[in-house]
Design a protein around this motif. Structure first.
Motif, mmCIF file in Angstrom:
data_model
loop_
_atom_site.group_PDB
_atom_site.id
_atom_site.type_symbol
_atom_site.label_atom_id
_atom_site.label_comp_id
_atom_site.label_asym_id
_atom_site.label_seq_id
_atom_site.Cartn_x
_atom_site.Cartn_y
_atom_site.Cartn_z
ATOM 1 N N GLY A 129 0.796 -1.219 0.000
ATOM 2 C CA GLY A 129 0.000 0.000 0.000
ATOM 3 C C GLY A 129 0.827 1.267 0.000
ATOM 4 N N LEU A 130 0.409 2.223 -0.825
ATOM 5 C CA LEU A 130 1.084 3.517 -0.936
ATOM 6 C C LEU A 130 0.057 4.623 -0.758
ATOM 7 C CD1 LEU A 130 3.610 5.220 -1.645
ATOM 8 C CD2 LEU A 130 2.910 5.055 -4.041
ATOM 9 N N ILE A 131 0.400 5.635 0.050
ATOM 10 C CA ILE A 131 -0.490 6.765 0.310
ATOM 11 C C ILE A 131 0.158 8.038 -0.209
ATOM 12 C CG2 ILE A 131 -1.684 8.095 2.096
ATOM 13 C CD1 ILE A 131 -1.535 5.528 3.843
ATOM 14 N N VAL A 132 -0.608 8.812 -0.992
ATOM 15 C CA VAL A 132 -0.159 10.089 -1.541
ATOM 16 C C VAL A 132 -1.275 11.111 -1.353
ATOM 17 C CG1 VAL A 132 1.353 8.996 -3.254
ATOM 18 C CG2 VAL A 132 -1.019 9.548 -3.873
ATOM 19 N N THR A 133 -0.976 12.376 -1.587
ATOM 20 C CA THR A 133 -2.013 13.392 -1.492
ATOM 21 C C THR A 133 -2.893 13.366 -2.736
ATOM 22 O OG1 THR A 133 -0.408 15.020 -2.276
ATOM 23 C CG2 THR A 133 -0.819 14.928 0.091
ATOM 24 N N GLU A 134 -4.067 13.989 -2.629
ATOM 25 C CA GLU A 134 -5.110 13.804 -3.631
ATOM 26 C C GLU A 134 -4.822 14.473 -4.974
ATOM 27 O OE1 GLU A 134 -8.614 15.264 -1.811
ATOM 28 O OE2 GLU A 134 -7.896 17.329 -1.607
ATOM 29 N N THR A 163 -5.381 7.940 -1.636
ATOM 30 C CA THR A 163 -5.077 9.364 -1.518
ATOM 31 C C THR A 163 -5.589 9.911 -0.195
ATOM 32 O OG1 THR A 163 -7.113 10.042 -2.648
ATOM 33 C CG2 THR A 163 -5.148 9.697 -4.008
ATOM 34 N N VAL A 164 -4.927 10.954 0.257
ATOM 35 C CA VAL A 164 -5.300 11.648 1.480
ATOM 36 C C VAL A 164 -5.573 13.100 1.109
ATOM 37 C CG1 VAL A 164 -2.861 12.086 1.987
ATOM 38 C CG2 VAL A 164 -4.546 12.250 3.815
ATOM 39 N N PRO A 165 -6.581 13.746 1.690
ATOM 40 C CA PRO A 165 -6.831 15.150 1.380
ATOM 41 C C PRO A 165 -5.588 16.005 1.618
ATOM 42 C CG PRO A 165 -8.672 14.251 2.611
ATOM 43 C CD PRO A 165 -7.590 13.201 2.621
ATOM 44 N N SER A 166 -5.380 16.944 0.728
ATOM 45 C CA SER A 166 -4.231 17.827 0.859
ATOM 46 C C SER A 166 -4.311 18.613 2.164
ATOM 47 C CB SER A 166 -4.188 18.809 -0.318
ATOM 48 O OG SER A 166 -4.212 18.109 -1.543
ATOM 49 N N PRO A 167 -3.176 18.925 2.762
ATOM 50 C CA PRO A 167 -3.216 19.693 4.009
ATOM 51 C C PRO A 167 -3.753 21.094 3.778
ATOM 52 C CG PRO A 167 -0.958 19.492 3.196
ATOM 53 C CD PRO A 167 -1.801 18.601 2.336
ATOM 54 N N GLY A 184 -6.472 11.945 7.925
ATOM 55 C CA GLY A 184 -6.638 11.495 6.541
ATOM 56 C C GLY A 184 -5.726 10.329 6.217
ATOM 57 N N VAL A 185 -4.500 10.378 6.714
ATOM 58 C CA VAL A 185 -3.564 9.271 6.508
ATOM 59 C C VAL A 185 -4.090 8.011 7.181
ATOM 60 C CG1 VAL A 185 -1.226 8.433 6.996
ATOM 61 C CG2 VAL A 185 -1.577 10.788 6.208
ATOM 62 N N GLN A 186 -4.614 8.145 8.399
ATOM 63 C CA GLN A 186 -5.153 6.979 9.099
ATOM 64 C C GLN A 186 -6.341 6.384 8.351
ATOM 65 O OE1 GLN A 186 -3.891 5.454 12.116
ATOM 66 N NE2 GLN A 186 -5.175 3.923 11.108
ATOM 67 N N ALA A 187 -7.188 7.248 7.792
ATOM 68 C CA ALA A 187 -8.330 6.746 7.023
ATOM 69 C C ALA A 187 -7.859 5.964 5.800
ATOM 70 C CB ALA A 187 -9.227 7.908 6.610
ATOM 71 N N ALA A 188 -6.800 6.451 5.150
ATOM 72 C CA ALA A 188 -6.258 5.735 3.996
ATOM 73 C C ALA A 188 -5.679 4.387 4.413
ATOM 74 C CB ALA A 188 -5.198 6.590 3.315
ATOM 75 N N ILE A 189 -4.989 4.363 5.545
ATOM 76 C CA ILE A 189 -4.448 3.106 6.073
ATOM 77 C C ILE A 189 -5.576 2.120 6.356
ATOM 78 C CG2 ILE A 189 -3.282 2.060 8.061
ATOM 79 C CD1 ILE A 189 -1.605 4.674 8.215
ATOM 80 N N ASP A 190 -6.625 2.612 7.007
ATOM 81 C CA ASP A 190 -7.755 1.750 7.354
ATOM 82 C C ASP A 190 -8.393 1.157 6.103
ATOM 83 O OD1 ASP A 190 -7.293 2.389 9.993
ATOM 84 O OD2 ASP A 190 -8.911 3.870 10.109
ATOM 85 N N ASP A 191 -8.494 1.961 5.048
ATOM 86 C CA ASP A 191 -9.102 1.467 3.811
ATOM 87 C C ASP A 191 -8.213 0.415 3.147
ATOM 88 O OD1 ASP A 191 -11.370 1.854 1.854
ATOM 89 O OD2 ASP A 191 -9.646 2.175 0.531
#
Length: 426
Positions: A129-134, A163-167, A184-191
């Motif tokens: 899994g990779l998380i980036v901004t939207e 994706t995570v909402p931009s700061p 937002g990062v935690q929500a992406a991790i959870d998904d």
């Protein structure tokens, strides 16, 4: 187009180059020579470059040009042979970065660097899994294009990318901003976890350049970095645009008081010569080396490293980072003054020689067409910038780091003149 020669060139370009290529400006620019902060067209007219971050110490800096020419005339081969310049360059770079960053691998571009960093993170963590901004942009390889939402909706995000909402700075301080971003990062991790995907990395451009440029308040990144690490992932700091002094400090992520597990660098490292790389924790590098082999014929060759070493020497000898901080403050002061005087300019963001300025319509909404009008108006006045952001309404100012106060004055005058043609003063 008004120049018959450029009309012919444009037609040749359309015939010979692929449709995915794009040109800046409604009147395409045709530079033939560069010098410092200037690009000259074929008629000899100087254009102030307030956009091209790749030539970080100025176009065609004589020290860098001489280093490239000297090494190219002596030897150019690959990294499977011993060579002092490669080691000198790597040593200087790693020493400029905070612990635990200790070893590096050279690539040719920031895209390659981000692709390699992702491979390393996935190998080390066992996750995908990779998380980036939207609205992030991180490069153009297959894996990284799938993690670059700013490339457009037709470039599908990878199945393991979230994706995570931009700061967003709501004016309530770094703690609240940091907690919102971390949530937002935690929500992406959870998904990811809900879909059976183990998190591998959080990949962030430390100035959020494609998300509209967000640099402050400093230290808001810390909760997000802690969040990905709690989930077993790594933090990859994409320093292609944020690093090498752009913000008035050497490294963009370090402004936020966080440590990175991997750092990626791009072509500003060679002042435009194709040299880039990944710097990482030793244990991450060691593990990757145990299970994979990486080799790049051109990445980190003696000519590339001669260019990168010369860039670092110029930055130190000419106080480039201090210049970015000092002139950057003046740039932001001038932009703030223009924004206060015009109802079409909103918030000014950024740090050092990086600035984003919101362009708004008469009702105060994001105005992409207005931003493009200003970009083209500046181009006609021989000043080069661009636009960015999710709505395309943020003026992006990102000049070579040798920009001076007189160049800021010229930029400000050109922006004021461009505004005068269509915006109503307050």
């Amino acid at each position: 187009m008004t120049d018959p020669y450029d009309d012919t060139l444009l037609e040749r370009r359309r015939r010979l180059l692929g449709a995915s290529y794009r040109l800046f400006y409604d009147e395409p620019f045709h530079p033939v020579r560069g010098d410092g902060v200037w690009l000259f067209d074929r008629h000899g007219a100087p254009h102030l470059d307030a956009y091209n971050n790749v030539a970080c110490v100025g176009h065609c800096h004589p020290r860098v040009v001489e280093a490239i020419a000297r090494q190219a005339a002596t030897l150019n081969t690959h990294t499977r042979y011993l060579h002092e310049t490669i080691l000198d360059c790597a040593e200087r770079l790693t020493e400029s970065l905070p612990a635990p960053l200790a070893q590096m691998v050279f690539t040719c571009s920031g895209s390659e660097a981000n692709d390699l960093a992702l491979r390393m993170a996935r190998t080390f963590t066992g996750g995908e899994g990779l998380i980036v901004t939207e609205f992030a942009y991180h490069g153009v390889t297959q894996a990284i294009a799938e993690a670059s939402p700013s490339l457009g909706s037709r470039v599908r995000l990878g199945d393991a990318v979230r994706t995570v909402p931009s700061p967003v700075d709501c004016g309530d301080g770094e703690a609240a901003m940091g907690q919102r971003f971390a949530a937002g990062v935690q929500a992406a991790i959870d998904d990811l976890v809900a879909h059976g995907i183990r998190p591998a990395a959080l990949l962030l451009d430390g100035v959020f350049s494609s998300d509209g440029i967000v640099t402050d308040p400093v230290e808001f990144l810390a909760p997000a970095v802690a969040t990905i690490r709690r989930a077993g992932g790594l933090y990859i700091a994409d320093e292609v645009q944020a690093g090498l002094g752009r913000t008035g400090t050497m490294w963009g992520f370090a402004r936020h008081g966080v440590t990175a597990d991997l750092v990626t660098l791009g072509k500003p490292l060679g002042n435009g010569h194709p040299v880039a790389g990944v710097v990482a924790r030793r244990d991450v590098m060691d593990h990757f080396g145990e299970v994979a082999r990486y080799f790049n014929t051109f990445g980190g060759n003696p000519v590339a490293c001669a260019a990168a070493l010369a860039v670092q020497e110029v930055m130190a000898e000419e106080d480039v980072i201090d210049n970015a901080a000092r002139v950057g403050r003046y740039l932001h002061d001038c932009l703030d003054e223009l924004a206060r005087a015009s109802e079409r300019l909103g918030e000014v963001r950024g740090s050092g020689l990086l600035a984003g300025v919101d362009v708004l319509d008469a009702e105060g909404r994001p105005d992409a067409a207005g931003a493009q009008t200003l970009v083209d108006g500046l181009r006609r006045r021989r000043v080069l910038i661009s636009a960015t952001g999710p709505h395309g309404n943020v003026l992006k100012i990102r000049p070579p780091l040798v920009f001076a106060r007189e160049h800021v004055d010229r930029l400000s005058d050109a922006l004021a003149a461009s505004l005068a043609g269509w915006a109503t003063p307050r």
